[in-house]
Design a protein around this motif. Structure first.
Motif, PDB file in Angstrom:
ATOM      1  N   ASP A 225       1.650  -1.126  -0.423  1.00  0.00           N
ATOM      2  CA  ASP A 225       0.066   0.008  -0.301  1.00  0.00           C
ATOM      3  C   ASP A 225       0.435   1.189   0.419  1.00  0.00           C
ATOM      4  OD1 ASP A 225       1.012  -0.787   2.369  1.00  0.00           O
ATOM      5  OD2 ASP A 225      -1.359   0.400   3.473  1.00  0.00           O
ATOM      6  N   VAL A 226       2.253   1.411   0.925  1.00  0.00           N
ATOM      7  CA  VAL A 226       2.833   2.652   0.909  1.00  0.00           C
ATOM      8  C   VAL A 226       3.774   2.262  -1.036  1.00  0.00           C
ATOM      9  CG1 VAL A 226       4.905   3.046   1.849  1.00  0.00           C
ATOM     10  CG2 VAL A 226       2.619   2.203   3.676  1.00  0.00           C
ATOM     11  N   ARG A 227       3.944   1.052  -1.409  1.00  0.00           N
ATOM     12  CA  ARG A 227       4.651   1.424  -2.602  1.00  0.00           C
ATOM     13  C   ARG A 227       3.963   2.468  -3.440  1.00  0.00           C
ATOM     14  NH1 ARG A 227       5.917  -3.372  -2.578  1.00  0.00           N
ATOM     15  NH2 ARG A 227       4.160  -4.546  -3.812  1.00  0.00           N
ATOM     16  N   GLU A 228       2.033   1.561  -3.769  1.00  0.00           N
ATOM     17  CA  GLU A 228       1.904   2.297  -4.946  1.00  0.00           C
ATOM     18  C   GLU A 228       1.961   3.446  -4.155  1.00  0.00           C
ATOM     19  OE1 GLU A 228      -3.024   1.604  -5.682  1.00  0.00           O
ATOM     20  OE2 GLU A 228      -1.977  -0.345  -4.814  1.00  0.00           O
ATOM     21  N   ALA A 229       1.414   3.727  -2.726  1.00  0.00           N
ATOM     22  CA  ALA A 229       0.971   5.342  -2.859  1.00  0.00           C
ATOM     23  C   ALA A 229       2.467   6.213  -3.135  1.00  0.00           C
ATOM     24  CB  ALA A 229       0.571   5.853  -1.171  1.00  0.00           C
ATOM     25  N   PHE A 230       3.903   5.545  -3.259  1.00  0.00           N
ATOM     26  CA  PHE A 230       4.619   6.426  -3.888  1.00  0.00           C
ATOM     27  C   PHE A 230       4.824   6.246  -5.075  1.00  0.00           C
ATOM     28  CE2 PHE A 230       5.814   6.547   0.603  1.00  0.00           C
ATOM     29  CZ  PHE A 230       7.556   8.018   0.688  1.00  0.00           C
ATOM     30  N   GLY A 231       3.915   4.880  -5.331  1.00  0.00           N
ATOM     31  CA  GLY A 231       4.436   4.912  -7.160  1.00  0.00           C
ATOM     32  C   GLY A 231       3.212   6.151  -7.728  1.00  0.00           C
ATOM     33  N   GLU A 232       2.119   6.376  -7.044  1.00  0.00           N
ATOM     34  CA  GLU A 232       0.945   6.984  -7.749  1.00  0.00           C
ATOM     35  C   GLU A 232       1.972   8.662  -7.755  1.00  0.00           C
ATOM     36  OE1 GLU A 232      -2.926   6.045  -5.416  1.00  0.00           O
ATOM     37  OE2 GLU A 232      -2.270   4.594  -6.613  1.00  0.00           O
ATOM     38  N   SER A 233       2.384   9.153  -6.554  1.00  0.00           N
ATOM     39  CA  SER A 233       2.959  10.293  -6.258  1.00  0.00           C
ATOM     40  C   SER A 233       4.628  10.992  -6.876  1.00  0.00           C
ATOM     41  CB  SER A 233       2.957  10.760  -5.438  1.00  0.00           C
ATOM     42  OG  SER A 233       1.409  10.498  -4.248  1.00  0.00           O
ATOM     43  N   PHE A 234       4.775   9.632  -6.950  1.00  0.00           N
ATOM     44  CA  PHE A 234       6.203  10.205  -6.731  1.00  0.00           C
ATOM     45  C   PHE A 234       7.368   9.200  -8.587  1.00  0.00           C
ATOM     46  CE2 PHE A 234       6.323  10.607  -2.922  1.00  0.00           C
ATOM     47  CZ  PHE A 234       6.242  12.392  -2.534  1.00  0.00           C
ATOM     48  N   MET A 235       7.975   9.522  -9.125  1.00  0.00           N
ATOM     49  CA  MET A 235       9.222   8.531  -9.683  1.00  0.00           C
ATOM     50  C   MET A 235      10.466   9.275  -8.481  1.00  0.00           C
ATOM     51  SD  MET A 235      10.993   6.545 -11.937  1.00  0.00           S
ATOM     52  CE  MET A 235       9.260   6.429 -13.722  1.00  0.00           C
ATOM     53  N   ILE A 236      10.842   7.742  -8.094  1.00  0.00           N
ATOM     54  CA  ILE A 236      12.340   7.886  -7.119  1.00  0.00           C
ATOM     55  C   ILE A 236      13.545   7.912  -8.035  1.00  0.00           C
ATOM     56  CG2 ILE A 236      13.055   7.194  -5.364  1.00  0.00           C
ATOM     57  CD1 ILE A 236      10.355   6.018  -4.473  1.00  0.00           C
ATOM     58  N   VAL A 237      14.382   8.906  -7.825  1.00  0.00           N
ATOM     59  CA  VAL A 237      15.626   8.720  -8.559  1.00  0.00           C
ATOM     60  C   VAL A 237      16.602   8.627  -7.116  1.00  0.00           C
ATOM     61  CG1 VAL A 237      17.505  10.548  -9.775  1.00  0.00           C
ATOM     62  CG2 VAL A 237      15.036  10.433  -9.995  1.00  0.00           C
ATOM     63  N   LYS A 238      17.723   7.376  -7.627  1.00  0.00           N
ATOM     64  CA  LYS A 238      18.312   7.214  -6.264  1.00  0.00           C
ATOM     65  C   LYS A 238      19.534   7.930  -6.561  1.00  0.00           C
ATOM     66  CE  LYS A 238      16.595   3.278  -3.547  1.00  0.00           C
ATOM     67  NZ  LYS A 238      17.152   2.142  -3.535  1.00  0.00           N
ATOM     68  N   VAL A 239      19.944   8.993  -5.810  1.00  0.00           N
ATOM     69  CA  VAL A 239      21.369   9.733  -5.939  1.00  0.00           C
ATOM     70  C   VAL A 239      22.066   9.569  -4.692  1.00  0.00           C
ATOM     71  CG1 VAL A 239      22.257  11.868  -5.707  1.00  0.00           C
ATOM     72  CG2 VAL A 239      20.273  11.811  -6.595  1.00  0.00           C
ATOM     73  N   ASN A 240      23.392   8.481  -5.677  1.00  0.00           N
ATOM     74  CA  ASN A 240      24.232   8.425  -4.601  1.00  0.00           C
ATOM     75  C   ASN A 240      24.968   9.330  -3.516  1.00  0.00           C
ATOM     76  OD1 ASN A 240      26.094   6.162  -3.842  1.00  0.00           O
ATOM     77  ND2 ASN A 240      27.765   8.029  -4.850  1.00  0.00           N
ATOM     78  N   PHE A 241      25.446   9.216  -2.566  1.00  0.00           N
ATOM     79  CA  PHE A 241      26.036  10.826  -1.722  1.00  0.00           C
ATOM     80  C   PHE A 241      27.020   9.138  -0.997  1.00  0.00           C
ATOM     81  CE2 PHE A 241      27.308  12.214   2.561  1.00  0.00           C
ATOM     82  CZ  PHE A 241      28.220  13.641   1.969  1.00  0.00           C
ATOM     83  N   SER A 242      28.688   9.740  -1.421  1.00  0.00           N
ATOM     84  CA  SER A 242      29.249   8.731  -0.208  1.00  0.00           C
ATOM     85  C   SER A 242      30.545   9.720  -0.003  1.00  0.00           C
ATOM     86  CB  SER A 242      29.583   7.956  -0.825  1.00  0.00           C
ATOM     87  OG  SER A 242      30.292   7.898  -2.118  1.00  0.00           O
ATOM     88  N   ARG A 243      31.808   9.157   0.419  1.00  0.00           N
ATOM     89  CA  ARG A 243      32.435   9.704   0.579  1.00  0.00           C
ATOM     90  C   ARG A 243      33.780  10.329  -0.620  1.00  0.00           C
ATOM     91  NH1 ARG A 243      36.013   6.910   5.156  1.00  0.00           N
ATOM     92  NH2 ARG A 243      33.314   7.190   6.355  1.00  0.00           N
ATOM     93  N   GLU A 244      33.323   8.534  -1.929  1.00  0.00           N
ATOM     94  CA  GLU A 244      34.245   8.848  -3.075  1.00  0.00           C
ATOM     95  C   GLU A 244      33.329   9.506  -3.904  1.00  0.00           C
ATOM     96  OE1 GLU A 244      33.227   6.018  -1.164  1.00  0.00           O
ATOM     97  OE2 GLU A 244      34.829   5.101   0.427  1.00  0.00           O
ATOM     98  N   HIS A 245      32.506   9.609  -3.891  1.00  0.00           N
ATOM     99  CA  HIS A 245      31.236  10.143  -4.643  1.00  0.00           C
ATOM    100  C   HIS A 245      30.636  10.857  -4.271  1.00  0.00           C
ATOM    101  CE1 HIS A 245      33.596   8.067  -7.543  1.00  0.00           C
ATOM    102  NE2 HIS A 245      32.904   7.276  -6.987  1.00  0.00           N
ATOM    103  N   PRO A 246      30.456  12.484  -3.796  1.00  0.00           N
ATOM    104  CA  PRO A 246      29.764  13.260  -2.596  1.00  0.00           C
ATOM    105  C   PRO A 246      27.989  13.358  -3.667  1.00  0.00           C
ATOM    106  CG  PRO A 246      31.640  14.641  -2.911  1.00  0.00           C
ATOM    107  CD  PRO A 246      31.668  12.922  -3.301  1.00  0.00           C
ATOM    108  N   ASN A 247      28.328  13.807  -4.835  1.00  0.00           N
ATOM    109  CA  ASN A 247      27.487  14.220  -5.779  1.00  0.00           C
ATOM    110  C   ASN A 247      27.796  16.018  -5.618  1.00  0.00           C
ATOM    111  OD1 ASN A 247      27.202  12.605  -8.177  1.00  0.00           O
ATOM    112  ND2 ASN A 247      26.424  11.430  -6.478  1.00  0.00           N
ATOM    113  N   THR A 248      29.080  16.606  -4.709  1.00  0.00           N
ATOM    114  CA  THR A 248      28.521  17.621  -4.499  1.00  0.00           C
ATOM    115  C   THR A 248      28.219  19.329  -5.317  1.00  0.00           C
ATOM    116  OG1 THR A 248      30.654  17.710  -3.744  1.00  0.00           O
ATOM    117  CG2 THR A 248      30.397  19.742  -3.250  1.00  0.00           C
TER     118      THR A 248
END
Length: 165
Positions: free
Chosen positions: A88-111
């Motif tokens: 139900d939560v996955r469906e609600a998120f799917g109706e509202s959003f397209m999720i883009v995962k953005v990496n944040f790490s020490r090696e690749h902080p995407n500053t």
């Protein structure tokens, strides 16, 4: 970069994705169910600006939810499992959003990319973008947690608050 606006930064990536966007839009029209994630992994070598442009092209009018974190992040894994296990939560998120995962790490902080947004309070961290990529809100996920997981009611309310009419 901070304060210059996300759309201005993302505009440069749009040019390189023009051909892809046309093809992706055609695919999105024929897809039977809206896809929740642009990519289900935190890719350290991904270009998040290009990913946002791609998400805009295939989101079918939904808002874009940037999920900032990484493979090192325990709560990011808990969030993935929570959305997988709670239809139900996955469906609600799917109706509202397209999720883009953005990496944040020490090696690749995407500053450079993340500099266009308010500072994250912790990880994972959400940034809500409108369907055109313009910044709408910053959301710490700690407010959505409960115990060693996420609170169903708060997650559903978050998704509903950002659903486009």
């Amino acid at each position: 970069m901070r304060g210059l606006g996300v759309r201005r930064y993302l505009g440069a990536a749009a040019l390189g994705l023009a051909l892809f966007s046309a093809g992706a839009s055609a695919q999105a029209e024929t897809a039977p169910e809206a896809k929740l994630y642009l990519s289900e992994t935190y890719n350290e070598t991904a270009d998040p600006a290009a990913d946002v442009q791609q998400a805009i092209a295939v989101a079918d009018g939904r808002r874009i939810l940037l999920e900032v974190g990484g493979d090192w992040c325990v709560w990011c894994k808990i969030l993935d499992k929570y959305l997988e296990d709670n239809a139900d939560v996955r469906e609600a998120f799917g109706e509202s959003f397209m999720i883009v995962k953005v990496n944040f790490s020490r090696e690749h902080p995407n500053t450079e990319f993340l500099g266009a947004f308010p500072d994250a309070e912790g990880y994972p961290h959400f940034y809500v973008l409108d369907a055109d990529g313009s910044f709408l809100a910053s959301q710490g996920t700690a407010e959505l947690e409960e115990g060693k997981g996420y609170n169903r009611a708060r997650m559903l309310e978050f998704a509903e608050r950002w659903r486009k009419d």
